[in-house]
Motif scaffolding. Sequence first.
Motif, short mmCIF file in Angstrom:
data_model
loop_
_atom_site.label_atom_id
_atom_site.label_comp_id
_atom_site.label_asym_id
_atom_site.label_seq_id
_atom_site.Cartn_x
_atom_site.Cartn_y
_atom_site.Cartn_z
N ALA A 1 0.85 -1.20 0.00
CA ALA A 1 0.00 0.00 0.00
C ALA A 1 0.88 1.25 0.00
O ALA A 1 2.06 1.19 0.35
N PRO A 2 0.32 2.40 -0.38
CA PRO A 2 1.09 3.65 -0.37
C PRO A 2 1.69 3.99 0.99
O PRO A 2 2.74 4.62 1.07
N ASP A 3 1.06 3.54 2.09
CA ASP A 3 1.60 3.84 3.42
C ASP A 3 2.70 2.86 3.85
O ASP A 3 3.22 2.94 4.97
N GLY A 4 3.08 1.93 2.96
CA GLY A 4 4.15 0.99 3.24
C GLY A 4 3.71 -0.32 3.85
O GLY A 4 4.51 -1.25 3.97
N THR A 5 2.46 -0.43 4.27
CA THR A 5 1.95 -1.70 4.79
C THR A 5 1.59 -2.62 3.62
O THR A 5 1.54 -2.19 2.47
N TRP A 6 1.32 -3.85 3.95
CA TRP A 6 1.02 -4.85 2.92
C TRP A 6 -0.37 -5.43 3.10
O TRP A 6 -0.85 -5.57 4.23
N ARG A 7 -0.98 -5.80 1.97
CA ARG A 7 -2.23 -6.57 1.95
C ARG A 7 -1.89 -7.93 1.35
O ARG A 7 -1.22 -8.02 0.32
N PHE A 8 -2.38 -8.98 2.01
CA PHE A 8 -2.18 -10.33 1.51
C PHE A 8 -3.53 -10.97 1.26
O PHE A 8 -4.43 -10.91 2.09
N ASP A 9 -3.66 -11.59 0.09
CA ASP A 9 -4.82 -12.40 -0.28
C ASP A 9 -4.29 -13.84 -0.34
O ASP A 9 -3.42 -14.15 -1.17
N VAL A 10 -4.80 -14.67 0.55
CA VAL A 10 -4.29 -16.04 0.67
C VAL A 10 -5.42 -17.02 0.37
O VAL A 10 -6.51 -16.92 0.95
N THR A 11 -5.14 -17.94 -0.54
CA THR A 11 -6.10 -18.97 -0.91
C THR A 11 -5.67 -20.28 -0.24
O THR A 11 -4.53 -20.70 -0.37
N LEU A 12 -6.62 -20.87 0.46
CA LEU A 12 -6.39 -22.12 1.17
C LEU A 12 -7.28 -23.23 0.63
O LEU A 12 -8.36 -22.96 0.11
#
Length: 114
Positions: free
Chosen positions: A27-38
């Motif tokens: 993200a622009p603020d340096g944090t991350w988004r994770f989409d995880v498929t199980l």
Amino acid sequence: MAFAAIFGASSSGANEVGVVKVEGTRAPDGTWRFDVTLHHADEGWDHYADLWQIETPDGQVLGERVLAHPHVNEQPFTRSLSGVRIPDTLDQVIVRARDSVHGYGLRVVYPLPE
């Protein structure tokens, strides 16, 4: 920029939860988004995939997504987690999933996109 890695049903044994796909986006603020498929053979409340985590290679938990209910008729399934702070020194993270009977499955290495 997002990067997806497809792993297949990575698990360490029969009926254990497997990480099928991971997609990370910074993200622009340096944090991350994770989409995880199980993928897991959820049987109901007594045996289901109940959590996945993002970890450093040495095992420090950076974020976790609790799965609040079984996904018996939804396999594989994808859930997201935003706001994960990852040290700038890391170029990869570990994704691990857990089920309510067998515990954690294999550690899946996810290379962070630049």
